[in-house]
Write a protein that holds these residues in place. Sequence first.
Motif, mmCIF file in Angstrom:
data_model
loop_
_atom_site.group_PDB
_atom_site.id
_atom_site.type_symbol
_atom_site.label_atom_id
_atom_site.label_comp_id
_atom_site.label_asym_id
_atom_site.label_seq_id
_atom_site.Cartn_x
_atom_site.Cartn_y
_atom_site.Cartn_z
ATOM 1 N N LEU A 1 -6.437 1.656 -1.620
ATOM 2 C CA LEU A 1 -7.253 2.873 -1.634
ATOM 3 C C LEU A 1 -8.740 2.529 -1.705
ATOM 4 C CD1 LEU A 1 -5.024 5.091 -3.928
ATOM 5 C CD2 LEU A 1 -5.944 5.826 -1.727
ATOM 6 N N SER B 1 0.835 -1.207 0.000
ATOM 7 C CA SER B 1 0.000 0.000 0.000
ATOM 8 C C SER B 1 0.868 1.255 0.000
ATOM 9 C CB SER B 1 -0.907 0.003 1.238
ATOM 10 O OG SER B 1 -1.501 1.262 1.400
ATOM 11 N N ALA B 2 1.891 1.259 0.849
ATOM 12 C CA ALA B 2 2.694 2.473 1.011
ATOM 13 C C ALA B 2 3.555 2.761 -0.220
ATOM 14 C CB ALA B 2 3.581 2.335 2.256
ATOM 15 N N PHE C 1 0.707 11.027 2.361
ATOM 16 C CA PHE C 1 0.355 10.328 1.117
ATOM 17 C C PHE C 1 1.234 9.098 0.926
ATOM 18 C CE2 PHE C 1 0.574 9.554 -3.442
ATOM 19 C CZ PHE C 1 -0.744 9.706 -3.852
ATOM 20 N N THR C 2 2.520 9.260 1.099
ATOM 21 C CA THR C 2 3.429 8.162 0.780
ATOM 22 C C THR C 2 3.295 7.012 1.775
ATOM 23 O OG1 THR C 2 5.685 7.609 0.140
ATOM 24 C CG2 THR C 2 5.452 9.029 2.047
ATOM 25 N N SER D 1 0.465 6.194 3.172
ATOM 26 C CA SER D 1 -0.950 5.761 3.096
ATOM 27 C C SER D 1 -1.701 6.005 4.390
ATOM 28 C CB SER D 1 -1.086 4.266 2.776
ATOM 29 O OG SER D 1 -0.359 3.886 1.652
ATOM 30 N N TYR E 1 -4.990 8.921 -9.116
ATOM 31 C CA TYR E 1 -3.905 7.930 -9.034
ATOM 32 C C TYR E 1 -3.978 6.970 -10.218
ATOM 33 C CZ TYR E 1 -0.604 5.188 -6.181
ATOM 34 O OH TYR E 1 0.504 4.547 -5.685
ATOM 35 N N GLY F 1 4.499 3.067 -3.882
ATOM 36 C CA GLY F 1 3.749 3.181 -5.138
ATOM 37 C C GLY F 1 4.158 4.439 -5.869
ATOM 38 N N LEU F 2 3.220 5.028 -6.584
ATOM 39 C CA LEU F 2 3.519 6.246 -7.330
ATOM 40 C C LEU F 2 3.978 7.360 -6.402
ATOM 41 C CD1 LEU F 2 0.437 6.193 -9.728
ATOM 42 C CD2 LEU F 2 2.802 5.590 -10.270
ATOM 43 N N GLY F 3 3.536 7.306 -5.140
ATOM 44 C CA GLY F 3 3.936 8.333 -4.174
ATOM 45 C C GLY F 3 5.445 8.402 -4.018
HETATM 46 N N1 PHE Z 1 1.015 5.454 -0.439
HETATM 47 C C1 PHE Z 1 0.605 5.268 -1.807
HETATM 48 C C2 PHE Z 1 1.783 5.682 -2.690
HETATM 49 O O1 PHE Z 1 2.734 6.231 -2.194
HETATM 50 C C3 PHE Z 1 -0.644 6.045 -2.134
HETATM 51 C C4 PHE Z 1 -1.743 5.879 -1.139
HETATM 52 C C5 PHE Z 1 -2.207 6.972 -0.421
HETATM 53 C C6 PHE Z 1 -2.297 4.620 -0.895
HETATM 54 C C7 PHE Z 1 -3.221 6.833 0.536
HETATM 55 C C8 PHE Z 1 -3.292 4.467 0.067
HETATM 56 C C9 PHE Z 1 -3.740 5.552 0.777
HETATM 57 O O2 PHE Z 1 1.783 5.477 -3.872
#
Ligand code: PHE
Length: 457
Positions: free
Chosen positions: A333, A31-32, A235-236, A238, A118, A34-36
Motif C-alpha cells: 500500500l 499484497s493481495a 480491495f482483496t 489490491s 488498515y 491480507g486482512l481483506g
Molecule cells: N489486498 C489487501 C488485503 O486483502 C489490501 C490491499 C488493498 C493492499 C489495496 C494493497 C492495495 O488485505
Amino acid sequence: MAESIANGERRSSLHGHWSSRVAFILAVTGSAVGLGNIWKFPYMAGVNGGGAFVLIYLGCVLIVGLPIMMAEIMIGRRGRRNPVATMQILGEEEAGQTAWGLVGLMGVMAGFIILSFYSVIAGWTVAYTFKAAANEFAQQDAATLSAAFGAFVANPLITGAWHTLFMAVTVSLVALGVERGLEKAVRLMVPALLVLLGYAINSGSFGAGVEFLFRPDFSKVSGAMVLAAMGQAFFTLSVGMGAIMAYGAYLPQEASIAQTSIAVVLADTSIAILAGLVIFPIVFANGLDPAEGPGLIFQTLPLAFGQLPGGSVFGTLFFVLLAFAALTSAISLMEPAVAWMVESRRLSRPVSAVIVGIIIWLLGFLTVLSFSNLKDFKFLKGTLFDNFDYLTSNLMLPLGGLLITVFAGWVMCGNSSSDELDPAAGYVYRTWHFLTRYVAPVAVVLVFLNAIGVFEP
Ligand code: PHE
C-alpha cells in the motif's frame, strides 16, 4: 518516443528487478492476501446477507478483477516507473495525453487512506496475538468475548499504541526495501486455516455456515450490495490503485503476466472462501450475529481458540500469521507513494518511507477514535472508518480500475499491449482484450449507475 519501444528497446526499473517469476508471484500474493481475506471478506459477506453477495463478489473477481490485475502488471512493466510517472509516460507515448498521471496520483491517495485504517485493524491482530498467548480466551463464552472486544476497541490509547507499532514496522521494512521472507506467512496461512476448518466442521453448525455462504438469497440484492461486492473484489486483489502496477515495474521481461495473475487470483479467492467457511459455522454454533461488522473475527476466532486443545499456542500463531499477512499488504500500500517520491523528489527511500509513514500514521488516529468511546469524539464513532472504507473500496478503487481498463483497452494501441502480454497474440490476449475493452469497464459503470439508482436491471 514510441519508436524506441517498438524497436525492442525496453526501459528498466530504477529500483532493481524481482529475482525471478516466483519472487514476483509471492510478492503480489503477499499484497493481495491480507486482512481483506480473513477480516473483511467474512464481515462484508455477513453484513450483506451471505450467498448472493459471495456469488457477485466471485463474478467481479473473475470478469473485472483478473483483467485489471493483468492490465496493471502489463502497464507497470511497460512503464517501469512509479504508477504516476508510468501512466504519464505511457499516456504521452500512446496518445499524447500526460493527464493519465492523475490516475496514478489518485492511487497514491487511495493507498494513504486505506493504510490509515488498515494499520489500525492490523494493530488489533497484534494485540490479539498477546491475548491468545496469555490464554485469555480459554473456555470463555460468546458474550464475554464480545464484551472484551468492545472494551478493547473503546480504548484509543491501547489501539493507538498497536497502530503505532504496526506503522513503525511497516515503515522500517519499506525503508530498508525488505520483502523476501515475509511472504512465508501467507503460505502458512492455508494450513492454519485448515486446522480451524476442522474445528468449524465439528462445531455442529457447519451446514448452516455453508448454506449462509453459498445459498444465494436474491431478495438481498440491491444496488448498494452489488457495489459493496465489487468493492470487495478490488480491495482483496489490491487492484485499482497502482500497488500491482508498482510491483509490475520490477517484473522481469520474460515472465508470463496471465499465468502469474491467475495464480494470484486463485490463491486469494481460496483463502477468502476458506476464511468464510471457518467463521460462519462458529457464528451460528454460538448464536452470534453474522452482521456483526468489523469485529466479527475478533469475536468468533477467540471462541475457537478457547476451546481447541492447545488453543493458546495455536491462537498466538494464527494472529501472528495474520499480522504478517497484513504487513506484506501494508508494504504494497505504501509502494506507489514511496516509489513516486523517490523518483520525482529525488529523496532517498528511507526518507520517503518515513514521510509517507508519518502522514498515514496521523491519519490512522481518525479510525482509532472512530472505534473509541471518548466522550469528546462521540461524533466520530462508527462513521469515519465506514466513510474511509466506502470512499476507497467502493469509489476510488473501482474508478481507478475503470480508468486503467479504458487506458489499457482503448488508449494503448493493440500492438503495445499484445507485445507486453502475449506476443503471439493468442486466445489469452484476445480474451483479455475483450474483457478489458468491453466487459470490465461496462460492468463497473453499470454497478455505479445501479448503486445511485440511475439504472435498474
Ligand atoms: N489486498 C489487501 C488485503 O486483502 C489490501 C490491499 C488493498 C493492499 C489495496 C494493497 C492495495 O488485505
